[in-house]
Design a protein around this motif. Sequence first.
Motif, PDB file in Angstrom:
ATOM      1  N   GLY A 230     -79.184  18.054 -56.571  1.00  0.00           N
ATOM      2  CA  GLY A 230     -79.244  16.633 -56.903  1.00  0.00           C
ATOM      3  C   GLY A 230     -78.339  15.811 -56.023  1.00  0.00           C
ATOM      4  N   SER A 231     -77.302  16.439 -55.488  1.00  0.00           N
ATOM      5  CA  SER A 231     -76.416  15.798 -54.508  1.00  0.00           C
ATOM      6  C   SER A 231     -76.824  16.299 -53.131  1.00  0.00           C
ATOM      7  CB  SER A 231     -74.962  16.170 -54.788  1.00  0.00           C
ATOM      8  OG  SER A 231     -74.120  15.769 -53.727  1.00  0.00           O
ATOM      9  N   HIS A 232     -77.167  15.373 -52.247  1.00  0.00           N
ATOM     10  CA  HIS A 232     -77.713  15.767 -50.956  1.00  0.00           C
ATOM     11  C   HIS A 232     -76.682  15.666 -49.835  1.00  0.00           C
ATOM     12  CE1 HIS A 232     -81.879  14.684 -52.744  1.00  0.00           C
ATOM     13  NE2 HIS A 232     -81.497  15.908 -53.068  1.00  0.00           N
ATOM     14  N   THR A 233     -76.717  16.656 -48.987  1.00  0.00           N
ATOM     15  CA  THR A 233     -75.801  16.786 -47.861  1.00  0.00           C
ATOM     16  C   THR A 233     -76.618  16.887 -46.582  1.00  0.00           C
ATOM     17  OG1 THR A 233     -74.210  17.944 -49.259  1.00  0.00           O
ATOM     18  CG2 THR A 233     -73.952  18.199 -46.880  1.00  0.00           C
ATOM     19  N   ALA A 234     -76.195  16.173 -45.541  1.00  0.00           N
ATOM     20  CA  ALA A 234     -76.979  16.179 -44.306  1.00  0.00           C
ATOM     21  C   ALA A 234     -76.092  15.937 -43.094  1.00  0.00           C
ATOM     22  CB  ALA A 234     -78.082  15.117 -44.367  1.00  0.00           C
ATOM     23  N   GLN A 235     -76.676  16.147 -41.921  1.00  0.00           N
ATOM     24  CA  GLN A 235     -76.016  15.826 -40.668  1.00  0.00           C
ATOM     25  C   GLN A 235     -76.188  14.348 -40.348  1.00  0.00           C
ATOM     26  OE1 GLN A 235     -78.315  18.836 -38.367  1.00  0.00           O
ATOM     27  NE2 GLN A 235     -76.333  19.496 -37.586  1.00  0.00           N
ATOM     28  N   LEU A 236     -75.280  13.828 -39.537  1.00  0.00           N
ATOM     29  CA  LEU A 236     -75.405  12.485 -38.987  1.00  0.00           C
ATOM     30  C   LEU A 236     -75.378  12.588 -37.466  1.00  0.00           C
ATOM     31  CD1 LEU A 236     -72.811  10.504 -41.168  1.00  0.00           C
ATOM     32  CD2 LEU A 236     -75.243  10.876 -41.640  1.00  0.00           C
ATOM     33  N   PHE A 237     -76.189  11.757 -36.810  1.00  0.00           N
ATOM     34  CA  PHE A 237     -76.224  11.739 -35.352  1.00  0.00           C
ATOM     35  C   PHE A 237     -75.996  10.311 -34.854  1.00  0.00           C
ATOM     36  CE2 PHE A 237     -78.822  15.324 -36.656  1.00  0.00           C
ATOM     37  CZ  PHE A 237     -78.349  16.344 -35.829  1.00  0.00           C
ATOM     38  N   PHE A 238     -75.129  10.192 -33.842  1.00  0.00           N
ATOM     39  CA  PHE A 238     -74.838   8.901 -33.223  1.00  0.00           C
ATOM     40  C   PHE A 238     -75.241   8.983 -31.755  1.00  0.00           C
ATOM     41  CE2 PHE A 238     -71.231   9.959 -36.174  1.00  0.00           C
ATOM     42  CZ  PHE A 238     -71.715   9.264 -37.277  1.00  0.00           C
ATOM     43  N   ASP A 239     -76.252   8.220 -31.384  1.00  0.00           N
ATOM     44  CA  ASP A 239     -76.750   8.213 -30.010  1.00  0.00           C
ATOM     45  C   ASP A 239     -76.589   6.809 -29.429  1.00  0.00           C
ATOM     46  OD1 ASP A 239     -77.724  10.949 -30.064  1.00  0.00           O
ATOM     47  OD2 ASP A 239     -79.294  10.220 -31.407  1.00  0.00           O
ATOM     48  N   ASP A 240     -75.483   6.613 -28.694  1.00  0.00           N
ATOM     49  CA  ASP A 240     -75.161   5.284 -28.158  1.00  0.00           C
ATOM     50  C   ASP A 240     -75.210   4.232 -29.262  1.00  0.00           C
ATOM     51  OD1 ASP A 240     -74.720   6.155 -25.548  1.00  0.00           O
ATOM     52  OD2 ASP A 240     -76.831   5.961 -25.012  1.00  0.00           O
ATOM     53  N   MET A 241     -74.676   4.583 -30.411  1.00  0.00           N
ATOM     54  CA  MET A 241     -74.668   3.661 -31.547  1.00  0.00           C
ATOM     55  C   MET A 241     -73.563   2.621 -31.361  1.00  0.00           C
ATOM     56  SD  MET A 241     -73.997   4.410 -35.595  1.00  0.00           S
ATOM     57  CE  MET A 241     -72.264   4.766 -35.278  1.00  0.00           C
ATOM     58  N   GLU A 242     -73.924   1.358 -31.397  1.00  0.00           N
ATOM     59  CA  GLU A 242     -72.961   0.282 -31.212  1.00  0.00           C
ATOM     60  C   GLU A 242     -72.382  -0.168 -32.555  1.00  0.00           C
ATOM     61  OE1 GLU A 242     -74.586  -2.917 -28.952  1.00  0.00           O
ATOM     62  OE2 GLU A 242     -74.856  -1.694 -27.146  1.00  0.00           O
TER      63      GLU A 242
ATOM     64  N   GLY B 188     -79.246   3.540 -33.207  1.00  0.00           N
ATOM     65  CA  GLY B 188     -78.619   4.741 -32.681  1.00  0.00           C
ATOM     66  C   GLY B 188     -78.079   5.665 -33.752  1.00  0.00           C
ATOM     67  N   PHE B 189     -78.171   5.240 -35.024  1.00  0.00           N
ATOM     68  CA  PHE B 189     -77.708   6.063 -36.152  1.00  0.00           C
ATOM     69  C   PHE B 189     -78.896   6.816 -36.736  1.00  0.00           C
ATOM     70  CE2 PHE B 189     -77.064   6.807 -40.632  1.00  0.00           C
ATOM     71  CZ  PHE B 189     -75.758   7.226 -40.735  1.00  0.00           C
ATOM     72  N   ARG B 190     -78.699   8.108 -37.012  1.00  0.00           N
ATOM     73  CA  ARG B 190     -79.786   8.898 -37.582  1.00  0.00           C
ATOM     74  C   ARG B 190     -79.229   9.946 -38.553  1.00  0.00           C
ATOM     75  NH1 ARG B 190     -82.315  13.647 -35.695  1.00  0.00           N
ATOM     76  NH2 ARG B 190     -81.144  13.524 -33.739  1.00  0.00           N
ATOM     77  N   VAL B 191     -79.903  10.096 -39.673  1.00  0.00           N
ATOM     78  CA  VAL B 191     -79.565  11.123 -40.653  1.00  0.00           C
ATOM     79  C   VAL B 191     -80.444  12.336 -40.408  1.00  0.00           C
ATOM     80  CG1 VAL B 191     -79.457  11.727 -43.105  1.00  0.00           C
ATOM     81  CG2 VAL B 191     -78.864   9.408 -42.357  1.00  0.00           C
ATOM     82  N   GLY B 192     -79.829  13.522 -40.318  1.00  0.00           N
ATOM     83  CA  GLY B 192     -80.574  14.749 -40.097  1.00  0.00           C
ATOM     84  C   GLY B 192     -81.209  15.286 -41.369  1.00  0.00           C
ATOM     85  N   HIS B 193     -81.692  16.518 -41.309  1.00  0.00           N
ATOM     86  CA  HIS B 193     -82.375  17.120 -42.452  1.00  0.00           C
ATOM     87  C   HIS B 193     -81.386  17.402 -43.572  1.00  0.00           C
ATOM     88  CE1 HIS B 193     -80.715  20.890 -40.865  1.00  0.00           C
ATOM     89  NE2 HIS B 193     -80.975  21.417 -42.042  1.00  0.00           N
TER      90      HIS B 193
END
Length: 387
Positions: free
Chosen positions: A206-218, A192-197
């Motif tokens: 060189g340092s990367h920044t992204a969204q995080l998504f939690f979909d019914d993540m236990e 249920g955990f996912r890293v966005g673009h």
Amino acid sequence: MDYVLTPELDMLRRAIREFVEGVIEPRAMQIEDEDEVPDDIMEASRRLGLFGLSIPEEYGGLGLDMVGKCTLFTELGKTINGYTSIIGAHNGIGSVGIVAFGTKEQKMKYLPKMASGEWIGAFALTEPQAGSNAAALKTTAVKKGDRYVLNGQKIYITNAPLAHVFTVMAVTDPEKGAKGITSFIVERDFPGFRVGHIEKKMGLHGSHTAQLFFDDMEVPEENVLGVAGDGYVNALKILANGRAGLAARCLGSCEYLLDKSVQYAHERVQFGKPIFEQQIIQHYLAEMATEIELLRSFVHRVAWMTDQGMNVVKEAAMLKLYGSEVYNRIADKAVQIHGGLGYIAEYPIERFYRDARITRIYEGTSEIQKNIIAAQLHKEYQRRQPE
């Protein structure tokens, strides 16, 4: 306060300086252009112990105090800020929460791998509608048996594409406002955990920044970090702890820019003489040097106060505010001294100028730091009033 470094810390500082000058700086433009820190540099950083600065020795880290960390962060600030951000975020907001609030079992599970750099840490607080207003989180965590189910998203998370361990803030009791937020240790491979673009940024390449998504993540109940409901307070403490380190990185970048500016002012000839002989250039350099000296003293003082266990909420906010503003002013003067060369991407001054801008925004904007300072002044005033 004693500003004299121990022989051990001075030896480590020299090793970091040699690493920065001999390994990172020669490939800084490669990192900038490719927006990626090469694997061999990351591996060399692991061998040097750079991912274990904040982690106690019993868990495989160097166990440095704040004075020690700030000493090394100053050296790291003298190279490409994208690389420094990876190391700084991991050792700061990415790991200090587990060190400060984690159970023995949590520390045993996570800290050894974080100290070695096998697992990189990140801190997940900011959301689309909750940036400076951290109490307005929408990500929820609902208790179901021995687990919490998380739903929501985070944005602008430094190290997100690299990290394996995330300190995540979520709402467990919407009726309690800020007191209804809980912090969790989340692993990258939780279902249920996912890293966005990956976001394309002005600087910090060189340092990367992204969204995080939690979909019914236990998340297992044992991954609650600290006490349920203390997440907001934990977040503020974690952020406050990291402000001295961030200011130390700003200090290192300022020292780098001053050195480059002094060198260029002696080498660049206009109207038949080095521009260093122009009074306005001398004034620029004098102003830069003075602000750097003040920032250095401020970093040492707040780091020392932190190590003494003092309350540094106000001072840490002042330091973050001052350090980031000084960095931006000095970067601007460095560009002006270098003239056209300072605006050319092939030369590092332009890169530092872009990198400096984010320091007034992330880990608490300059405006939020002023709010914190004012709130502390109000509390001090109230304490002085007769009952």
